[in-house]
Design a protein around this motif. Structure first.
Motif, PDB file in Angstrom:
ATOM      1  N   PHE A  94       0.862  -1.176   0.000  1.00  0.00           N
ATOM      2  CA  PHE A  94       0.000   0.000   0.000  1.00  0.00           C
ATOM      3  C   PHE A  94       0.896   1.223   0.000  1.00  0.00           C
ATOM      4  O   PHE A  94       1.687   1.413   0.919  1.00  0.00           O
ATOM      5  N   ASP A  95       0.788   2.013  -1.058  1.00  0.00           N
ATOM      6  CA  ASP A  95       1.670   3.170  -1.247  1.00  0.00           C
ATOM      7  C   ASP A  95       3.131   2.772  -1.076  1.00  0.00           C
ATOM      8  O   ASP A  95       3.907   3.410  -0.368  1.00  0.00           O
ATOM      9  N   ASN A  96       3.482   1.658  -1.718  1.00  0.00           N
ATOM     10  CA  ASN A  96       4.849   1.116  -1.764  1.00  0.00           C
ATOM     11  C   ASN A  96       5.382   0.608  -0.429  1.00  0.00           C
ATOM     12  O   ASN A  96       6.571   0.320  -0.314  1.00  0.00           O
ATOM     13  N   ARG A  97       4.526   0.476   0.552  1.00  0.00           N
ATOM     14  CA  ARG A  97       4.948  -0.095   1.830  1.00  0.00           C
ATOM     15  C   ARG A  97       4.340  -1.498   1.958  1.00  0.00           C
ATOM     16  O   ARG A  97       3.159  -1.698   1.687  1.00  0.00           O
ATOM     17  N   GLN A  98       5.148  -2.458   2.379  1.00  0.00           N
ATOM     18  CA  GLN A  98       4.705  -3.850   2.457  1.00  0.00           C
ATOM     19  C   GLN A  98       3.908  -4.122   3.731  1.00  0.00           C
ATOM     20  O   GLN A  98       4.274  -3.672   4.819  1.00  0.00           O
ATOM     21  N   TYR A  99       2.825  -4.893   3.576  1.00  0.00           N
ATOM     22  CA  TYR A  99       1.999  -5.334   4.699  1.00  0.00           C
ATOM     23  C   TYR A  99       1.710  -6.816   4.541  1.00  0.00           C
ATOM     24  O   TYR A  99       1.747  -7.362   3.438  1.00  0.00           O
ATOM     25  N   GLU A 100       1.398  -7.444   5.655  1.00  0.00           N
ATOM     26  CA  GLU A 100       1.023  -8.846   5.662  1.00  0.00           C
ATOM     27  C   GLU A 100      -0.500  -8.941   5.624  1.00  0.00           C
ATOM     28  O   GLU A 100      -1.199  -8.200   6.301  1.00  0.00           O
ATOM     29  N   ALA A 101      -0.997  -9.850   4.823  1.00  0.00           N
ATOM     30  CA  ALA A 101      -2.430 -10.106   4.741  1.00  0.00           C
ATOM     31  C   ALA A 101      -2.635 -11.611   4.691  1.00  0.00           C
ATOM     32  O   ALA A 101      -1.666 -12.381   4.660  1.00  0.00           O
ATOM     33  N   TYR A 102      -3.879 -12.016   4.709  1.00  0.00           N
ATOM     34  CA  TYR A 102      -4.231 -13.431   4.624  1.00  0.00           C
ATOM     35  C   TYR A 102      -5.193 -13.636   3.470  1.00  0.00           C
ATOM     36  O   TYR A 102      -6.014 -12.756   3.178  1.00  0.00           O
ATOM     37  N   GLU A 103      -5.086 -14.787   2.819  1.00  0.00           N
ATOM     38  CA  GLU A 103      -6.060 -15.113   1.785  1.00  0.00           C
ATOM     39  C   GLU A 103      -7.448 -15.004   2.400  1.00  0.00           C
ATOM     40  O   GLU A 103      -7.676 -15.451   3.521  1.00  0.00           O
ATOM     41  N   GLY A 104      -8.354 -14.381   1.690  1.00  0.00           N
ATOM     42  CA  GLY A 104      -9.697 -14.166   2.212  1.00  0.00           C
ATOM     43  C   GLY A 104      -9.903 -12.771   2.767  1.00  0.00           C
ATOM     44  O   GLY A 104     -11.030 -12.324   2.930  1.00  0.00           O
ATOM     45  N   ASP A 105      -8.813 -12.065   3.063  1.00  0.00           N
ATOM     46  CA  ASP A 105      -8.913 -10.675   3.501  1.00  0.00           C
ATOM     47  C   ASP A 105      -9.403  -9.807   2.353  1.00  0.00           C
ATOM     48  O   ASP A 105      -9.092 -10.079   1.189  1.00  0.00           O
ATOM     49  N   THR A 106     -10.084  -8.736   2.685  1.00  0.00           N
ATOM     50  CA  THR A 106     -10.269  -7.658   1.727  1.00  0.00           C
ATOM     51  C   THR A 106      -9.111  -6.690   1.927  1.00  0.00           C
ATOM     52  O   THR A 106      -8.405  -6.759   2.947  1.00  0.00           O
ATOM     53  N   ILE A 107      -8.951  -5.777   0.988  1.00  0.00           N
ATOM     54  CA  ILE A 107      -7.919  -4.753   1.162  1.00  0.00           C
ATOM     55  C   ILE A 107      -8.160  -4.013   2.466  1.00  0.00           C
ATOM     56  O   ILE A 107      -7.239  -3.791   3.255  1.00  0.00           O
TER      57      ILE A 107
END
Length: 110
Positions: free
Chosen positions: A25-38
């Motif tokens: 997001f805006d070139n910064r990395q984040y961790e998410a999980y399959e099934g998440d929405t943005i």
């Protein structure tokens, strides 16, 4: 970094069994999980501002979280999407702050 995630949910199950993915997001990395929405992935990572309002520049984020409003709109590729309805994909690139005209909203094309 601490998180705001619900890791154990009585209906959705155990989050730890879901596959982790990376989003940007805006070139910064984040961790998410399959099934998440943005929206859910960024909210869990304590991101509250998804864009700025076109006229006054005030911060905007998640408002209704059911796809009714357009406050959570972000840009993915060449498309403007609602973060609360759009599922994450591994290595997804999400941008904020790309203003769109208010006439686009009136046409209901988002």
């Amino acid at each position: 970094m601490s998180t705001m995630r619900v890791n154990h949910h009585p209906v959705l199950g155990n989050l730890e069994k879901q596959k982790k993915v990376k989003i940007y997001f805006d070139n910064r990395q984040y961790e998410a999980y399959e099934g998440d929405t943005i929206a859910s992935a960024l909210l869990a990572s304590k991101v509250r501002t998804l864009r700025c309002q076109e006229d006054k520049g005030t911060p905007r984020g998640i408002y209704c979280n059911i796809g009714h409003c357009f406050e959570c709109r972000v840009t993915v590729g060449a498309s403007t999407v609602r973060a609360c309805l759009t599922p994450v994909e591994n290595n997804m690139r999400i941008e904020s702050g790309i203003p769109i005209s208010t006439s686009s909203l009136n046409g209901g094309k988002l």
